[in-house]
Design a protein around this motif. Structure first.
Motif, PDB file in Angstrom:
ATOM      1  N   GLN A 105       9.501 125.927  10.560  1.00 28.09           N
ATOM      2  CA  GLN A 105       9.667 124.538  10.551  1.00 28.09           C
ATOM      3  C   GLN A 105      11.310 123.885  10.272  1.00 28.09           C
ATOM      4  N   ARG A 106      11.862 124.736   9.633  1.00 30.65           N
ATOM      5  CA  ARG A 106      13.197 124.558   9.153  1.00 30.65           C
ATOM      6  C   ARG A 106      14.295 124.888  10.231  1.00 30.65           C
ATOM      7  N   GLY A 107      13.782 125.655  11.074  1.00 31.43           N
ATOM      8  CA  GLY A 107      14.733 125.906  12.237  1.00 31.43           C
ATOM      9  C   GLY A 107      15.555 127.301  11.704  1.00 31.43           C
ATOM     10  N   HIS A 108      15.157 128.039  10.661  1.00 30.91           N
ATOM     11  CA  HIS A 108      15.869 129.012  10.043  1.00 30.91           C
ATOM     12  C   HIS A 108      15.377 130.444  10.563  1.00 30.91           C
ATOM     13  N   TYR A 109      14.298 130.208  11.460  1.00 32.67           N
ATOM     14  CA  TYR A 109      14.037 131.282  12.113  1.00 32.67           C
ATOM     15  C   TYR A 109      13.457 131.253  13.479  1.00 32.67           C
ATOM     16  N   LYS A 110      13.911 132.142  14.397  1.00 37.28           N
ATOM     17  CA  LYS A 110      13.553 131.954  15.900  1.00 37.28           C
ATOM     18  C   LYS A 110      12.782 133.038  16.195  1.00 37.28           C
ATOM     19  N   PRO A 111      11.551 132.941  16.520  1.00 32.89           N
ATOM     20  CA  PRO A 111      10.613 134.098  16.995  1.00 32.89           C
ATOM     21  C   PRO A 111      11.185 134.490  18.349  1.00 32.89           C
ATOM     22  N   ALA A 112      10.881 135.872  18.665  1.00 35.23           N
ATOM     23  CA  ALA A 112      11.071 136.186  20.136  1.00 35.23           C
ATOM     24  C   ALA A 112       9.988 135.442  21.124  1.00 35.23           C
ATOM     25  N   ALA A 113      10.713 135.534  22.285  1.00 34.38           N
ATOM     26  CA  ALA A 113       9.811 134.777  23.335  1.00 34.38           C
ATOM     27  C   ALA A 113       8.308 135.444  23.542  1.00 34.38           C
ATOM     28  N   PRO A 114       7.366 134.679  23.526  1.00 34.00           N
ATOM     29  CA  PRO A 114       6.027 135.181  23.856  1.00 34.00           C
ATOM     30  C   PRO A 114       5.857 136.362  24.960  1.00 34.00           C
ATOM     31  N   ALA A 115       5.387 137.338  24.883  1.00 34.77           N
ATOM     32  CA  ALA A 115       5.054 138.263  26.027  1.00 34.77           C
ATOM     33  C   ALA A 115       4.160 137.800  26.907  1.00 34.77           C
ATOM     34  N   SER A 116       4.454 138.053  28.172  1.00 31.09           N
ATOM     35  CA  SER A 116       3.468 137.639  29.402  1.00 31.09           C
ATOM     36  C   SER A 116       2.287 138.397  29.296  1.00 31.09           C
ATOM     37  N   LYS A 117       1.357 137.859  29.881  1.00 39.26           N
ATOM     38  CA  LYS A 117      -0.147 138.369  29.965  1.00 39.26           C
ATOM     39  C   LYS A 117      -0.022 139.709  30.564  1.00 39.26           C
ATOM     40  N   GLU A 118       0.837 140.015  31.513  1.00 38.94           N
ATOM     41  CA  GLU A 118       0.880 141.120  32.017  1.00 38.94           C
ATOM     42  C   GLU A 118       1.327 142.323  31.026  1.00 38.94           C
ATOM     43  N   VAL A 119       2.397 141.949  30.258  1.00 40.29           N
ATOM     44  CA  VAL A 119       2.853 142.697  29.219  1.00 40.29           C
ATOM     45  C   VAL A 119       2.074 143.166  28.258  1.00 40.29           C
ATOM     46  N   ILE A 120       1.073 142.090  27.938  1.00 40.12           N
ATOM     47  CA  ILE A 120       0.186 142.351  26.491  1.00 40.12           C
ATOM     48  C   ILE A 120      -0.934 143.216  27.314  1.00 40.12           C
ATOM     49  N   GLN A 121      -1.358 142.959  28.699  1.00 40.56           N
ATOM     50  CA  GLN A 121      -2.342 143.829  29.234  1.00 40.56           C
ATOM     51  C   GLN A 121      -1.937 145.200  29.307  1.00 40.56           C
ATOM     52  N   GLN A 122      -0.891 145.350  29.769  1.00 42.93           N
ATOM     53  CA  GLN A 122      -0.253 146.854  29.833  1.00 42.93           C
ATOM     54  C   GLN A 122      -0.123 147.446  28.634  1.00 42.93           C
ATOM     55  N   LEU A 123       0.095 146.924  27.713  1.00 40.69           N
ATOM     56  CA  LEU A 123       0.414 147.542  26.158  1.00 40.69           C
ATOM     57  C   LEU A 123      -1.190 147.836  25.632  1.00 40.69           C
ATOM     58  N   ARG A 124      -2.043 146.791  25.911  1.00 37.11           N
ATOM     59  CA  ARG A 124      -3.413 146.989  25.567  1.00 37.11           C
ATOM     60  C   ARG A 124      -3.909 148.177  26.087  1.00 37.11           C
ATOM     61  N   THR A 125      -3.779 148.433  27.546  1.00 36.09           N
ATOM     62  CA  THR A 125      -4.220 149.427  28.364  1.00 36.09           C
ATOM     63  C   THR A 125      -3.509 150.912  27.654  1.00 36.09           C
ATOM     64  N   GLN A 126      -2.406 150.831  27.537  1.00 33.25           N
ATOM     65  CA  GLN A 126      -1.733 151.919  26.806  1.00 33.25           C
ATOM     66  C   GLN A 126      -2.314 152.311  25.555  1.00 33.25           C
ATOM     67  N   LEU A 127      -2.427 151.591  24.784  1.00 32.15           N
ATOM     68  CA  LEU A 127      -2.945 151.670  23.455  1.00 32.15           C
ATOM     69  C   LEU A 127      -4.315 152.331  23.367  1.00 32.15           C
ATOM     70  N   MET A 128      -5.112 151.703  24.188  1.00 29.29           N
ATOM     71  CA  MET A 128      -6.547 152.265  24.565  1.00 29.29           C
ATOM     72  C   MET A 128      -6.589 153.689  24.996  1.00 29.29           C
ATOM     73  N   ALA A 129      -5.927 153.902  25.980  1.00 27.65           N
ATOM     74  CA  ALA A 129      -5.531 155.112  26.527  1.00 27.65           C
ATOM     75  C   ALA A 129      -5.230 156.219  25.222  1.00 27.65           C
ATOM     76  N   GLU A 130      -4.407 156.010  24.614  1.00 29.88           N
ATOM     77  CA  GLU A 130      -3.745 156.754  23.428  1.00 29.88           C
ATOM     78  C   GLU A 130      -4.804 157.088  22.238  1.00 29.88           C
ATOM     79  N   GLN A 131      -5.594 155.918  22.181  1.00 27.96           N
ATOM     80  CA  GLN A 131      -6.731 155.996  20.994  1.00 27.96           C
ATOM     81  C   GLN A 131      -7.913 156.871  21.588  1.00 27.96           C
ATOM     82  N   GLN A 132      -8.131 156.789  22.994  1.00 25.81           N
ATOM     83  CA  GLN A 132      -9.086 157.675  23.439  1.00 25.81           C
ATOM     84  C   GLN A 132      -8.666 159.422  23.415  1.00 25.81           C
ATOM     85  N   GLN A 133      -7.499 159.413  23.510  1.00 20.78           N
ATOM     86  CA  GLN A 133      -6.981 160.709  23.578  1.00 20.78           C
ATOM     87  C   GLN A 133      -7.071 161.463  22.059  1.00 20.78           C
ATOM     88  N   ASN A 134      -6.962 160.589  21.232  1.00 25.04           N
ATOM     89  CA  ASN A 134      -7.105 161.014  19.922  1.00 25.04           C
ATOM     90  C   ASN A 134      -8.466 161.165  19.162  1.00 25.04           C
TER      91      ASN A 134
END
Length: 87
Positions: free
Chosen positions: A58-87
């Motif tokens: 609120q005070r402008g002391h912190y700037k979060p990273a830009a939001p990830a695109s839907k494609e990047v989120i889906q790619q990461l989700r797919t990768q994490l699901m694949a890794e979880q299934q391997q374990n």
């Protein structure tokens, strides 16, 4: 003398380090009573961190990273699901 922004960022960094430490200790704790106490302490620090983060944003002391695109989120989700299934 510290400025407001410096104090907020320093405290946020300390809380973030604390949360990482709690996660590591909780994962390795065998005593259930100690584990529960650590979880409560971690939860309290998470609440503090969120409150301070909101204040900093609120005070402008912190700037979060830009939001990830839907494609990047889906790619990461797919990768994490694949890794979880391997374990």
């Amino acid at each position: 003398m510290f400025q407001d922004k410096e104090m907020v960022n320093d405290y946020l960094a300390g809380l973030n380090a604390s949360l990482t430490g709690y996660a590591n200790v909780i994962a390795q704790t065998n005593n259930s009573a100690l584990r529960q106490t650590l979880i409560q302490l971690r939860n309290r620090d998470e609440s503090r961190q969120w409150t301070l983060y909101s204040y900093a944003l609120q005070r402008g002391h912190y700037k979060p990273a830009a939001p990830a695109s839907k494609e990047v989120i889906q790619q990461l989700r797919t990768q994490l699901m694949a890794e979880q299934q391997q374990n």
